[in-house]
Design a protein around this motif. Sequence first.
Motif, PDB file in Angstrom:
ATOM      1  N   ARG A   1       0.831  -1.212   0.000  1.00 24.25           N
ATOM      2  CA  ARG A   1       0.000   0.000   0.000  1.00 24.25           C
ATOM      3  C   ARG A   1       0.860   1.254   0.000  1.00 24.25           C
ATOM      4  N   ALA A   2       1.912   1.266   0.805  1.00 27.70           N
ATOM      5  CA  ALA A   2       2.776   2.441   0.863  1.00 27.70           C
ATOM      6  C   ALA A   2       3.452   2.684  -0.478  1.00 27.70           C
ATOM      7  N   ALA A   3       3.876   1.601  -1.140  1.00 27.01           N
ATOM      8  CA  ALA A   3       4.523   1.742  -2.445  1.00 27.01           C
ATOM      9  C   ALA A   3       3.558   2.324  -3.471  1.00 27.01           C
ATOM     10  N   LYS A   4       2.292   1.937  -3.370  1.00 24.90           N
ATOM     11  CA  LYS A   4       1.291   2.386  -4.342  1.00 24.90           C
ATOM     12  C   LYS A   4       0.792   3.797  -4.046  1.00 24.90           C
ATOM     13  N   GLU A   5       0.619   4.114  -2.765  1.00 28.94           N
ATOM     14  CA  GLU A   5      -0.048   5.361  -2.395  1.00 28.94           C
ATOM     15  C   GLU A   5       0.906   6.474  -1.945  1.00 28.94           C
ATOM     16  N   ALA A   6       2.072   6.106  -1.438  1.00 33.16           N
ATOM     17  CA  ALA A   6       2.969   7.123  -0.880  1.00 33.16           C
ATOM     18  C   ALA A   6       4.411   6.610  -0.916  1.00 33.16           C
ATOM     19  N   MET A   7       4.936   6.474  -2.125  1.00 34.72           N
ATOM     20  CA  MET A   7       6.276   5.920  -2.279  1.00 34.72           C
ATOM     21  C   MET A   7       7.336   6.687  -1.477  1.00 34.72           C
TER      22      MET A   7
END
Length: 448
Positions: free
Chosen positions: A88-94
């Motif tokens: 999720r972090a990679a997709k939404e807030a790299m």
Amino acid sequence: MKSYEVNFDGLVGPTHNYGGLSYGNVASQSNSQQSSNPKEAALQGLAKMKALMDMGFQQGVLAPQERPDVAALRRLGFSGTDAQVIERAAKEAMPLLVASCSASSMWVANAATVSPSADTADSRVHFTAANLNCKYHRSIEHPTTSRVLGAMFANQQHFAHHAALPAVAQFGDEGAANHTRFCREYGEAGVEFFVFGRSAFDNRFPAPQKYPARQTLEASQAVARLHGLRDEGVVYAQQNPDVIDQGVFHNDVIAVGNGEVLFYHEDAFLETDKMLAELQGKLAKVGGNFQSVCVPRSAVTVDDAVRSYLFNSQLLSRPDGSMLLIVPQECQANERVWTYLQSLTSAGGLIREVKVFDLKQSMQNGGGPACLRLRVALNETELAAVNPGVIMTAPLYGSLTAWVEKHYRDRLSETDLTDPQLLLECRTALDELTQILKLGAVYPFQIN
């Protein structure tokens, strides 16, 4: 009783990468997004540790942190399994994922400020973990830093530990990167030198205009109080705001001190003459003879200093009273810096020899020899009370080298940070490392 300055070097972590996270750090920003080599970085750091040990200096090691920091990402609203949190972090807030993967704890000059027992009111060695609140990726370090330091220096008869200062701008604290101690002998009372970039509450002090001043006067004063330091054993000095704006984000990028000697650039400080006089006067009261070596701007510019990390070096005392300077290869590559160093050592002054080390992996991310070590002055009794598992020996060097070869990747890009397998690799490696260093459970995955 003998006393020593022990250099505890930070072991580079498995997620060493070039995220370009440190605004104001020229090297960090200029090498952003390049692929890194964590294995090479760790081996370069270990080679320096062993070389200093082989030269007869007391050397220790400070463990890296768990990365990616999944718990930090959960506090920011990402949920699910660890793999789902990373996805999720990679997709939404790299950028947040990159920050949570930073291996910046390798630069343990920022881990804490340390005052030796000869200076403190209760005659114990005091540690205050740095809050590093100027940069998010570093602000998440201090809880683990405190646990690791507590496991290394556990004997409460000899060691006292303080929590990080309040994590607000007014008390921005960057640790030993802005702190130096001057003394005649490491086991004798000395003068602790705190360098700040700005004052949080007093507008009489100028501030830089381009880059942030990370250390406040108020933070330095708070640390001195926590450590029980005498007023006559402390000197506060302001870093020149103009050099901060040129990329001198910590004092250890423009000055280094050891024993009775300060090696500094002409443009490093404000009110330099007043500061030098205060250091000389206070050190004289405890039997010391303060001496300084000023590098003129005509020989080495501030830009030269920043790009070569001339001052982010280790200034080491040898038995004959002379000084040895440990510098990165970048100093040799800079013609003006190298010419100056050759003239300095040939003059027969305080600094007699320069040794060059390849620390390219660390240097490209903005940290040189001084960044990689936390200095702790200890007498014989205190040194015997340190966790023996963290003191460098030939067998430990061999074990750590084999550990790095077994667990570290030789290439890491930003895309690789999105791989949940990296977290498992890191945890497996750190679990084994705590056994090698005899630290016990210090990482969140071992505790929770």
